[in-house]
Design a protein around this motif. Structure first.
Motif, PDB file in Angstrom:
ATOM      1  N   VAL A 153      32.945 -34.057  34.084  1.00  0.00           N
ATOM      2  CA  VAL A 153      33.360 -32.593  34.165  1.00  0.00           C
ATOM      3  C   VAL A 153      33.454 -32.360  35.849  1.00  0.00           C
ATOM      4  CG1 VAL A 153      32.279 -30.561  34.113  1.00  0.00           C
ATOM      5  CG2 VAL A 153      31.899 -31.622  32.170  1.00  0.00           C
ATOM      6  N   PHE A 154      32.461 -32.994  36.652  1.00  0.00           N
ATOM      7  CA  PHE A 154      32.741 -32.941  37.886  1.00  0.00           C
ATOM      8  C   PHE A 154      34.127 -33.445  38.351  1.00  0.00           C
ATOM      9  CE2 PHE A 154      27.858 -32.745  38.232  1.00  0.00           C
ATOM     10  CZ  PHE A 154      27.826 -31.132  38.058  1.00  0.00           C
ATOM     11  N   LEU A 155      34.311 -34.827  38.121  1.00  0.00           N
ATOM     12  CA  LEU A 155      35.533 -35.418  38.277  1.00  0.00           C
ATOM     13  C   LEU A 155      36.816 -34.828  38.086  1.00  0.00           C
ATOM     14  CD1 LEU A 155      34.363 -39.179  37.856  1.00  0.00           C
ATOM     15  CD2 LEU A 155      34.519 -37.977  40.006  1.00  0.00           C
ATOM     16  N   SER A 156      36.879 -34.150  36.872  1.00  0.00           N
ATOM     17  CA  SER A 156      38.064 -33.517  36.703  1.00  0.00           C
ATOM     18  C   SER A 156      38.180 -32.089  36.831  1.00  0.00           C
ATOM     19  CB  SER A 156      38.156 -33.793  34.903  1.00  0.00           C
ATOM     20  OG  SER A 156      36.971 -32.877  34.209  1.00  0.00           O
ATOM     21  N   LYS A 157      37.003 -31.552  37.213  1.00  0.00           N
ATOM     22  CA  LYS A 157      36.970 -30.080  37.505  1.00  0.00           C
ATOM     23  C   LYS A 157      37.372 -29.182  36.432  1.00  0.00           C
ATOM     24  CE  LYS A 157      37.744 -31.155  42.559  1.00  0.00           C
ATOM     25  NZ  LYS A 157      38.790 -30.876  43.631  1.00  0.00           N
ATOM     26  N   SER A 158      36.752 -29.336  35.290  1.00  0.00           N
ATOM     27  CA  SER A 158      37.122 -28.844  34.015  1.00  0.00           C
ATOM     28  C   SER A 158      36.065 -29.072  32.898  1.00  0.00           C
ATOM     29  CB  SER A 158      38.467 -29.308  33.499  1.00  0.00           C
ATOM     30  OG  SER A 158      38.786 -28.478  32.098  1.00  0.00           O
ATOM     31  N   PHE A 159      35.868 -28.082  32.103  1.00  0.00           N
ATOM     32  CA  PHE A 159      35.018 -28.303  30.847  1.00  0.00           C
ATOM     33  C   PHE A 159      35.931 -28.562  29.586  1.00  0.00           C
ATOM     34  CE2 PHE A 159      31.634 -26.156  33.551  1.00  0.00           C
ATOM     35  CZ  PHE A 159      30.630 -27.068  33.091  1.00  0.00           C
ATOM     36  N   ARG A 160      37.085 -28.406  29.939  1.00  0.00           N
ATOM     37  CA  ARG A 160      37.961 -28.804  28.531  1.00  0.00           C
ATOM     38  C   ARG A 160      38.131 -30.346  28.365  1.00  0.00           C
ATOM     39  NH1 ARG A 160      43.266 -25.692  28.932  1.00  0.00           N
ATOM     40  NH2 ARG A 160      43.724 -26.999  27.026  1.00  0.00           N
ATOM     41  N   ILE A 161      37.938 -31.028  27.278  1.00  0.00           N
ATOM     42  CA  ILE A 161      37.995 -32.203  26.949  1.00  0.00           C
ATOM     43  C   ILE A 161      39.572 -32.701  27.167  1.00  0.00           C
ATOM     44  CG2 ILE A 161      37.819 -34.146  25.066  1.00  0.00           C
ATOM     45  CD1 ILE A 161      35.485 -32.603  24.057  1.00  0.00           C
ATOM     46  N   LEU A 162      40.422 -31.928  26.666  1.00  0.00           N
ATOM     47  CA  LEU A 162      41.808 -32.192  26.957  1.00  0.00           C
ATOM     48  C   LEU A 162      42.180 -32.460  28.278  1.00  0.00           C
ATOM     49  CD1 LEU A 162      44.389 -32.538  25.220  1.00  0.00           C
ATOM     50  CD2 LEU A 162      45.098 -30.141  25.562  1.00  0.00           C
ATOM     51  N   LEU A 163      41.877 -31.433  29.161  1.00  0.00           N
ATOM     52  CA  LEU A 163      41.981 -31.681  30.732  1.00  0.00           C
ATOM     53  C   LEU A 163      41.300 -32.998  31.132  1.00  0.00           C
ATOM     54  CD1 LEU A 163      42.028 -28.297  32.006  1.00  0.00           C
ATOM     55  CD2 LEU A 163      43.868 -29.197  31.403  1.00  0.00           C
ATOM     56  N   ILE A 164      40.420 -33.345  30.744  1.00  0.00           N
ATOM     57  CA  ILE A 164      39.303 -34.470  31.030  1.00  0.00           C
ATOM     58  C   ILE A 164      40.341 -35.545  30.717  1.00  0.00           C
ATOM     59  CG2 ILE A 164      37.290 -36.114  30.670  1.00  0.00           C
ATOM     60  CD1 ILE A 164      35.844 -33.402  30.568  1.00  0.00           C
ATOM     61  N   CYS A 165      40.862 -35.610  29.483  1.00  0.00           N
ATOM     62  CA  CYS A 165      41.561 -36.718  28.980  1.00  0.00           C
ATOM     63  C   CYS A 165      43.017 -37.005  29.981  1.00  0.00           C
ATOM     64  CB  CYS A 165      42.307 -36.444  27.735  1.00  0.00           C
ATOM     65  SG  CYS A 165      41.273 -37.067  26.432  1.00  0.00           S
ATOM     66  N   LYS A 166      43.618 -35.620  30.252  1.00  0.00           N
ATOM     67  CA  LYS A 166      44.810 -36.058  31.105  1.00  0.00           C
ATOM     68  C   LYS A 166      44.328 -36.294  32.486  1.00  0.00           C
ATOM     69  CE  LYS A 166      47.469 -32.378  28.565  1.00  0.00           C
ATOM     70  NZ  LYS A 166      48.358 -31.231  28.238  1.00  0.00           N
ATOM     71  N   SER A 167      43.243 -35.895  33.154  1.00  0.00           N
ATOM     72  CA  SER A 167      42.817 -36.243  34.369  1.00  0.00           C
ATOM     73  C   SER A 167      42.772 -38.117  34.538  1.00  0.00           C
ATOM     74  CB  SER A 167      41.675 -35.490  34.825  1.00  0.00           C
ATOM     75  OG  SER A 167      40.522 -36.115  34.293  1.00  0.00           O
ATOM     76  N   GLN A 168      42.702 -38.663  33.619  1.00  0.00           N
ATOM     77  CA  GLN A 168      42.432 -40.154  33.691  1.00  0.00           C
ATOM     78  C   GLN A 168      43.796 -40.840  33.636  1.00  0.00           C
ATOM     79  OE1 GLN A 168      38.684 -41.278  31.769  1.00  0.00           O
ATOM     80  NE2 GLN A 168      38.789 -39.379  30.649  1.00  0.00           N
ATOM     81  N   HIS A 169      44.962 -40.225  33.789  1.00  0.00           N
ATOM     82  CA  HIS A 169      46.231 -41.146  33.726  1.00  0.00           C
ATOM     83  C   HIS A 169      46.152 -42.112  34.946  1.00  0.00           C
ATOM     84  CE1 HIS A 169      48.315 -37.823  30.737  1.00  0.00           C
ATOM     85  NE2 HIS A 169      47.269 -38.403  30.279  1.00  0.00           N
ATOM     86  N   TYR A 170      45.580 -41.579  36.054  1.00  0.00           N
ATOM     87  CA  TYR A 170      45.912 -42.361  37.199  1.00  0.00           C
ATOM     88  C   TYR A 170      44.364 -43.048  37.715  1.00  0.00           C
ATOM     89  CZ  TYR A 170      50.105 -39.828  37.519  1.00  0.00           C
ATOM     90  OH  TYR A 170      51.253 -38.972  37.208  1.00  0.00           O
ATOM     91  N   ARG A 171      43.692 -42.596  37.072  1.00  0.00           N
ATOM     92  CA  ARG A 171      41.893 -43.086  37.372  1.00  0.00           C
ATOM     93  C   ARG A 171      41.132 -43.116  36.058  1.00  0.00           C
ATOM     94  NH1 ARG A 171      38.232 -40.047  41.675  1.00  0.00           N
ATOM     95  NH2 ARG A 171      38.450 -38.277  39.945  1.00  0.00           N
ATOM     96  N   VAL A 172      40.917 -44.068  35.451  1.00  0.00           N
ATOM     97  CA  VAL A 172      40.044 -44.088  34.318  1.00  0.00           C
ATOM     98  C   VAL A 172      38.481 -44.171  34.749  1.00  0.00           C
ATOM     99  CG1 VAL A 172      39.404 -45.407  32.202  1.00  0.00           C
ATOM    100  CG2 VAL A 172      41.774 -45.291  33.141  1.00  0.00           C
ATOM    101  N   TYR A 173      37.762 -43.277  33.993  1.00  0.00           N
ATOM    102  CA  TYR A 173      36.267 -43.196  34.616  1.00  0.00           C
ATOM    103  C   TYR A 173      35.523 -44.262  34.230  1.00  0.00           C
ATOM    104  CZ  TYR A 173      37.740 -38.199  35.199  1.00  0.00           C
ATOM    105  OH  TYR A 173      38.613 -37.115  35.868  1.00  0.00           O
ATOM    106  N   LEU A 174      35.882 -44.949  33.284  1.00  0.00           N
ATOM    107  CA  LEU A 174      35.210 -46.173  32.529  1.00  0.00           C
ATOM    108  C   LEU A 174      35.027 -47.265  33.664  1.00  0.00           C
ATOM    109  CD1 LEU A 174      33.639 -47.891  30.361  1.00  0.00           C
ATOM    110  CD2 LEU A 174      36.116 -48.547  29.690  1.00  0.00           C
ATOM    111  N   ILE A 175      36.197 -47.457  34.486  1.00  0.00           N
ATOM    112  CA  ILE A 175      36.061 -48.435  35.423  1.00  0.00           C
ATOM    113  C   ILE A 175      35.099 -47.892  36.700  1.00  0.00           C
ATOM    114  CG2 ILE A 175      37.289 -49.584  37.311  1.00  0.00           C
ATOM    115  CD1 ILE A 175      39.783 -49.296  35.430  1.00  0.00           C
ATOM    116  N   SER A 176      35.144 -46.746  37.214  1.00  0.00           N
ATOM    117  CA  SER A 176      34.225 -46.396  38.247  1.00  0.00           C
ATOM    118  C   SER A 176      32.613 -46.146  37.663  1.00  0.00           C
ATOM    119  CB  SER A 176      34.695 -44.924  38.571  1.00  0.00           C
ATOM    120  OG  SER A 176      35.922 -44.971  39.029  1.00  0.00           O
TER     121      SER A 176
END
Length: 279
Positions: A153-176
């Motif tokens: 939520v903090f990294l994507s600056k959104s509470f919407r799951i769809l926007l959290i998905c789209k925010s990881q096109h260039y940086r996957v949170y699993l790696i970090s």
């Protein structure tokens, strides 16, 4: 919107049916046995045979049960399991839940009420112990569950799951946040009552746990809800930690679902007091 939700629920129920078949096949492979292979081609119709058996069996109402509460609890558990799918992150959908992460957290906490109601309404000490265990588990890991959800939520600056998905096109949170992912997945195993944290349904300790007094189609509702929750938590895990395009998303969900089965086949049940210390 109603038609879209109805189609989602139908496909989820079909997916759940074949996921049970997949689990039985994989567990048979892990244990070097055949598994279901008699009904239909290589056993593909086995889920429908199981459903036909369960939904046509007689449901016996015990004299000492609080029958209304006991009858209502499985429908509540099933409702919560399906209700959570309203936030499913479909990229081409025309409706969405604005604060889907908050919605998910609130609805997920309601699931424990169905378990404790079922345990209390059965008027059985084993069922009641299963319900009390569910409450203790939920309280123990709820804070960590919420904190880990706040990372995307903090990294994507959104509470919407769809926007959290789209925010990881260039940086996957699993790696970090690989360590956070392992903590999250451990909590998800306890949340879905899966081995090695299936204390709510501990057969060796509680006969069958909170649903020991259920049978027939009422037991089938609890069984279906459990596997629907596994599929849903697989979708949420992939969405908030990987979030790749929708074409790859189903394959990653299947991979996470496979890990659920693999862990069940590989690890014995954890001790209950150790889980409390672990959290």
């Amino acid at each position: 919107m109603v038609l879209s939700l109805l189609m989602t629920f139908i496909f989820i129920l079909l997916g759940m049916a074949f996921f049970t078949l997949c689990e039985r096949k994989l567990l048979a492979g892990f244990q070097l046995r055949k598994g279901p292979n008699k009904v239909g081609f290589i056993g593909l119709l086995q889920p429908f045979a199981d459903a036909g058996k369960l939904f046509t069996k007689e449901y016996i109402i015990l004299v000492l049960n609080n029958w209304f509460v006991c009858f209502l609890a499985p429908f509540f558990i099933m409702f919560i399991a399906l209700f959570r799918w309203t936030i499913y992150p479909i990229f081409f959908n025309y409706y969405y839940v604005e604060f889907s992460i908050l919605f998910f957290m609130c609805v997920s906490r309601l699931n424990v009420y169905g378990v404790i109601i079922a345990g209390w309404g059965s008027n059985s000490k084993y069922a009641l112990l299963g319900g009390v265990r569910a409450i203790a588990q939920t309280i123990s890991y709820e804070i960590r569950f919420s904190f880990i959800l706040l990372i995307p939520v903090f990294l994507s600056k959104s509470f919407r799951i769809l926007l959290i998905c789209k925010s990881q096109h260039y940086r996957v949170y699993l790696i970090s946040f690989l360590a956070g992912f392992f903590i999250w997945f451990t909590i998800v195993l306890a949340e879905t009552n899966r081995a090695p944290f299936d204390f709510v349904e501990g057969e060796s300790e509680l006969v069958r746990g909170f649903n020991v007094e259920y049978g027939g189609y009422i037991f089938a509702l609890i069984f279906i809800a459990e596997y629907i929750n596994i599929l849903f938590m697989s979708v949420i895990t992939v969405s908030i930690f990987i979030g790749l395009p929708c074409i790859i998303l189903p394959f990653l969900v299947l991979l996470v679902s496979y890990i659920f089965i693999w862990i069940r086949a590989s690890f014995p049940r954890y001790r209950y007091d150790l889980l409390m210390k672990l959290t």
